[in-house]
Design an enzyme around this catalytic site. Structure first.
Site, PDB file in Angstrom:
ATOM      1  N   ASP A  50     -15.999  -9.943  -9.617  1.00 23.43           N
ATOM      2  CA  ASP A  50     -16.470  -9.111  -8.196  1.00 23.43           C
ATOM      3  C   ASP A  50     -16.102  -7.439  -8.273  1.00 23.43           C
ATOM      4  OD1 ASP A  50     -13.679  -8.894  -8.595  1.00 23.43           O
ATOM      5  OD2 ASP A  50     -13.098 -10.031  -6.905  1.00 23.43           O
ATOM      6  N   SER A  51     -16.002  -6.948  -9.489  1.00 22.79           N
ATOM      7  CA  SER A  51     -15.825  -5.638  -9.748  1.00 22.79           C
ATOM      8  C   SER A  51     -17.162  -4.872  -9.530  1.00 22.79           C
ATOM      9  CB  SER A  51     -15.243  -5.342 -11.168  1.00 22.79           C
ATOM     10  OG  SER A  51     -16.062  -5.990 -12.223  1.00 22.79           O
ATOM     11  N   ASP A  89     -16.959 -14.896 -11.208  1.00 15.98           N
ATOM     12  CA  ASP A  89     -15.519 -14.552 -10.413  1.00 15.98           C
ATOM     13  C   ASP A  89     -15.696 -15.128  -8.586  1.00 15.98           C
ATOM     14  OD1 ASP A  89     -13.303 -13.326 -10.585  1.00 15.98           O
ATOM     15  OD2 ASP A  89     -13.952 -11.220 -10.702  1.00 15.98           O
ATOM     16  N   LYS A 117     -13.705 -18.038 -12.381  1.00 14.63           N
ATOM     17  CA  LYS A 117     -12.270 -17.322 -12.239  1.00 14.63           C
ATOM     18  C   LYS A 117     -11.753 -17.326 -10.681  1.00 14.63           C
ATOM     19  CE  LYS A 117     -11.717 -12.821 -13.023  1.00 14.63           C
ATOM     20  NZ  LYS A 117     -10.930 -12.434 -12.020  1.00 14.63           N
ATOM     21  N   GLU A 119      -7.893 -15.916  -8.721  1.00 18.02           N
ATOM     22  CA  GLU A 119      -6.852 -14.947  -8.602  1.00 18.02           C
ATOM     23  C   GLU A 119      -5.718 -15.811  -8.221  1.00 18.02           C
ATOM     24  OE1 GLU A 119      -7.496 -11.007  -6.994  1.00 18.02           O
ATOM     25  OE2 GLU A 119      -9.186 -10.624  -8.423  1.00 18.02           O
ATOM     26  N   GLU A 186      -3.776  -8.884 -15.909  1.00 18.30           N
ATOM     27  CA  GLU A 186      -3.824  -7.577 -15.552  1.00 18.30           C
ATOM     28  C   GLU A 186      -3.005  -6.708 -15.161  1.00 18.30           C
ATOM     29  OE1 GLU A 186      -7.228  -4.899 -12.811  1.00 18.30           O
ATOM     30  OE2 GLU A 186      -7.332  -7.317 -12.836  1.00 18.30           O
TER      31      GLU A 186
END
Length: 270
Positions: A50-51, A89, A117, A119, A186
């Site tokens: 999502d970056s 993501d 992925k 979070e 991270e």
């Protein structure tokens, strides 16, 4: 290349690489052309992160990224990369419930991803279990989780206080127990990341988490020294300066991850 599997990467190969002491090399990519270069120059895993909201779309954070955007860019990457394992993501809010997460994950898998992925831990543990029980491999992400930027008050190193470090260690074991096959750490002090990696039953991938993780990931645009309009964190290194070309930069990064020279102390947090 001798250090790149001739057949496509699969999820079981991640644990095998760890058992053999082979560092995993991950980069982000969002299109077919860059994905092909990554695939040809030693990258094992490609994250459709999502970056992309910040480095491709010009947004101030990752929060506005949508499921449609991740699915679209996953399809693009899948057309360019034959060997690297593709990880998609979950964008903000798309994994709020098991059912929402499953619907998004099915789209990502059908778009060409081999893993998704997410979070955090907490209620996400039930979502990890839900997905894994339905044959969808999961990569967990702990520490500095960009989708928590509003609660955290910015992009800040996590786990420096004793209680926070203990919680990270606990969460790392919990996501593995729930069924995650990979864990991104991270913005975590290097010593803490080393402890988590030593105790973890699954491979860890560091970004700003020191050299003792089982692999490393960077945002491709950061590795190439591109100005995306955002402040570069300490763990970023411009590999294009020494690589001489895009392909050379990616190969230099892959070699540095595998020989343990990246990240060094200058690119990690104490």
């Amino acid at each position: 290349m001798s250090d790149t599997p001739q057949k496509p990467w699969t999820v079981p190969m991640l644990a095998q690489a760890r058992a053999e002491g082979r560092k995993l090399v991950m980069l982000t990519s969002y299109d077919a052309s860059f994905a092909r270069v990554l695939d040809d120059n030693g990258v094992d895993l490609i994250l459709i992160g999502d970056s992309l909201g910040m480095v491709v779309m010009g947004m101030a954070s990752t929060l506005p990224v949508t499921v449609d955007a991740i699915a679209y860019h996953t399809r693009c990457v899948a057309r360019g990369a034959r060997h690297a394992l593709k990880i998609a993501d979950f964008p903000f809010g798309s994994d709020a419930t098991p059912e929402q997460a499953h619907a998004a994950a099915v789209r990502f898998i059908q778009s060409g991803a081999a893993m998704v992925k997410l979070e955090g831990a907490g209620y996400k543990l039930d979502i990890i279990r839900f997905l894994v029980e339905r044959e969808i491999p999961v990569c967990a992400h702990l520490g500095l989780t960009p989708q928590s930027v509003l609660r955290m008050g910015g992009f800040k190193v996590q786990g420096r206080e004793d209680a926070a470090a203990a919680k990270l260690r606990e969460d790392a074991l919990a996501v593995a127990e729930a069924g995650a096959a990979l864990l991104v750490l991270e913005g975590v002090p290097a010593a803490l990341a080393a402890q988590i990696t030593a105790a973890s039953p699954i491979p860890t991938i560091g970004i700003g988490a020191g050299a003792d993780c089982d692999g490393q990931v960077l945002v491709l645009h950061d590795l190439l020294g591109l100005d995306t309009g955002h402040r570069k964190p300490k763990f970023v290194k411009d590999f294009l300066a020494e690589g001489g070309s895009v392909a050379g930069a990616i190969r230099a990064y892959a070699d540095a991850v595998r020989d343990g020279s990246f990240p060094d102390a200058d690119h990690a947090y104490a």
